[in-house]
Design a protein around this motif. Structure first.
Motif, PDB file in Angstrom:
ATOM      1  N   GLY A   1     -11.434  11.809  -6.313  1.00  0.00           N
ATOM      2  CA  GLY A   1     -10.349  11.697  -7.285  1.00  0.00           C
ATOM      3  C   GLY A   1      -8.999  11.509  -6.643  1.00  0.00           C
ATOM      4  N   THR A   2      -8.729  12.251  -5.585  1.00  0.00           N
ATOM      5  CA  THR A   2      -7.426  12.122  -4.926  1.00  0.00           C
ATOM      6  C   THR A   2      -7.306  10.772  -4.227  1.00  0.00           C
ATOM      7  OG1 THR A   2      -8.300  13.372  -3.030  1.00  0.00           O
ATOM      8  CG2 THR A   2      -7.005  14.585  -4.650  1.00  0.00           C
ATOM      9  N   ALA A   3      -8.415  10.262  -3.671  1.00  0.00           N
ATOM     10  CA  ALA A   3      -8.370   8.927  -3.056  1.00  0.00           C
ATOM     11  C   ALA A   3      -8.055   7.874  -4.106  1.00  0.00           C
ATOM     12  CB  ALA A   3      -9.701   8.619  -2.376  1.00  0.00           C
ATOM     13  N   ALA A   4      -8.699   7.974  -5.277  1.00  0.00           N
ATOM     14  CA  ALA A   4      -8.424   7.024  -6.357  1.00  0.00           C
ATOM     15  C   ALA A   4      -6.985   7.165  -6.852  1.00  0.00           C
ATOM     16  CB  ALA A   4      -9.414   7.238  -7.499  1.00  0.00           C
ATOM     17  N   ALA A   5      -6.510   8.407  -6.959  1.00  0.00           N
ATOM     18  CA  ALA A   5      -5.142   8.644  -7.442  1.00  0.00           C
ATOM     19  C   ALA A   5      -4.118   8.032  -6.500  1.00  0.00           C
ATOM     20  CB  ALA A   5      -4.896  10.142  -7.585  1.00  0.00           C
ATOM     21  N   ARG A   6      -4.303   8.232  -5.202  1.00  0.00           N
ATOM     22  CA  ARG A   6      -3.352   7.674  -4.239  1.00  0.00           C
ATOM     23  C   ARG A   6      -3.375   6.144  -4.270  1.00  0.00           C
ATOM     24  NH1 ARG A   6      -5.314  12.256  -0.687  1.00  0.00           N
ATOM     25  NH2 ARG A   6      -3.626  13.788  -0.761  1.00  0.00           N
ATOM     26  N   ALA A   7      -4.572   5.571  -4.451  1.00  0.00           N
ATOM     27  CA  ALA A   7      -4.670   4.115  -4.544  1.00  0.00           C
ATOM     28  C   ALA A   7      -3.957   3.596  -5.792  1.00  0.00           C
ATOM     29  CB  ALA A   7      -6.141   3.693  -4.559  1.00  0.00           C
TER      30      ALA A   7
END
Length: 385
Positions: free
Chosen positions: A15-21
């Motif tokens: 989730g955090t990887a997707a959010a940062r992207a």
């Protein structure tokens, strides 16, 4: 998005990887976000039950408003609806929507112990009907009512696998043939292994903002959310004296379209002021190949019973008049439940921007997503450019 797969890590990392992207795609910093809405996952302990706060903590506490939403497979779309409502109410200019899951291998059994008042729990416990058995009942019904065949179901898989092969975020990126579908193991007759979706890990995120904010920050013509439908079913108890576990529509005894799913799309069209004739593409919830055909009818692409005909004519394939599941669908991704309705909107966004690469629908202007969750949850999102 974080690529789908079986990565064996915490849902928070996806989730955090997707959010940062998503923030990078929007040209924003985490500190610009006024609210974060997380789609919950029931399988990942307490952090999953409070996903909004979990993602806010992982990104770094900065004072943003926090909301957590659970609606089974419709969680992501309800999170989008919540975010949009906050923006329209003036509570935030920018809202980050995040959903992610770490999904165990095998059937998605109900979480949370014994729940005899829960029709989903009863379906497993009393009937022994796992999700593939449930999907197979839909498939048999279509065969009985409309003459659909196993070959028609295989065509759905062939179509979606061809699209998924072009999607670097998909878990399964190999094209398949109808013969390979027919040769795969029977899971729940008439559905075979390649007719049903897997369970996966993955994550997806969106940055929503007011139009004014978008224009001030270098996005003069953004993809716009025109409608979010999260209606509940109209259950005809006066006509069908059956318990909730048996059916949620008159479709069990009539060849009419499934009232619940059709009402999801109808509410979205009414809010958007658009209709199926305006669509450029659709992302629908292909838990099974047979269920995708049902969605064609429920979102108004054709009359009841004509879904297979639409498929055979190539209308819903890449390059067809109205492509469905250009992402590759759940057949190419698998289920990462809180993320999948968000992932559908990611695909619409890339298509409407014209940045979907080899799977691009030329001239895409309007798209719809649709999915169905448990407990009367379902959703549709209409996006336009």
């Amino acid at each position: 998005m974080h690529p789908w797969g079986k990565w064996g890590r915490s849902f928070v990392s996806y989730g955090t990887a997707a959010a940062r992207a998503a923030l990078a795609d929007a040209g924003l910093e985490w500190s610009d976000v006024g609210s974060v809405v997380g789609a919950d996952t029931m399988r990942c302990g307490y952090p999953g039950y409070v996903a909004g706060a979990t993602f806010a903590q992982a990104l770094g506490w900065q004072g943003a408003r926090v909301t957590s939403v659970y609606a089974a497979c419709a969680s992501g779309a309800q999170a989008i609806g919540t975010a949009r409502a906050q923006i329209l109410a003036g509570l935030a200019d920018v809202v980050l929507v995040v959903g992610a899951d770490s999904t165990p291998k095998g059937f998605l059994a109900p979480a949370g112990g014994e729940r005899p008042g829960d029709p989903d729990w009863l379906r497993f416990r009393v009937l022994g009907a796992t999700n593939p058995a449930y999907f197979a009942l839909y498939a048999r019904r279509r065969m009985a009512l409309y003459g659909d065949t196993a070959e028609d179901f295989a065509r759905v898989k062939v179509k979606n696998a061809a699209a998924g092969a072009l999607n670097p975020l998909a878990r399964y990126r190999a094209r398949v043939t109808a013969e390979e579908v027919a040769a795969s193991a029977v899971v729940a007759d008439p559905l075979r292994l390649l007719d049903i979706c897997a369970t996966s890990d993955g994550g997806a995120a969106l940055v929503l903002s007011s139009m004014e904010f978008a224009r001030r920050h270098g996005h003069p013509d953004p993809v716009r959310v025109r409608a979010v439908s999260t209606v509940s079913p109209t259950y005809p108890k006066a006509v069908l004296d059956l318990p909730d576990i048996a059916t949620d529509s008159a479709a069990a005894v009539s060849p009419a379209p499934h009232a619940f799913r059709a009402s999801i799309a109808r509410a979205a069209y009414e809010e958007a002021g658009l209709g199926p004739e305006d669509l450029s593409l659709a992302e629908v919830y292909d838990l099974s190949t047979a269920l995708e055909l049902e969605w064609y009818e429920d979102i108004g692409l054709c009359a009841p019973g004509e879904g297979a005909k639409l498929l055979r004519e190539g209308v819903t394939a890449l390059g067809g008049r109205l492509p469905v599941n250009t992402s590759g669908g759940l057949g190419s991704f698998g289920e990462a439940v809180p993320a999948q309705a968000i992932a559908q909107v990611c695909e619409l966004t890339w298509q409407l921007r014209g940045t979907a690469g080899d799977r691009q629908v030329q001239g895409a202007r309007v798209g719809i997503t649709a999915n169905q969750g448990l407990f009367g949850h379902g959703s549709a999102v209409v996006a336009v450019r």
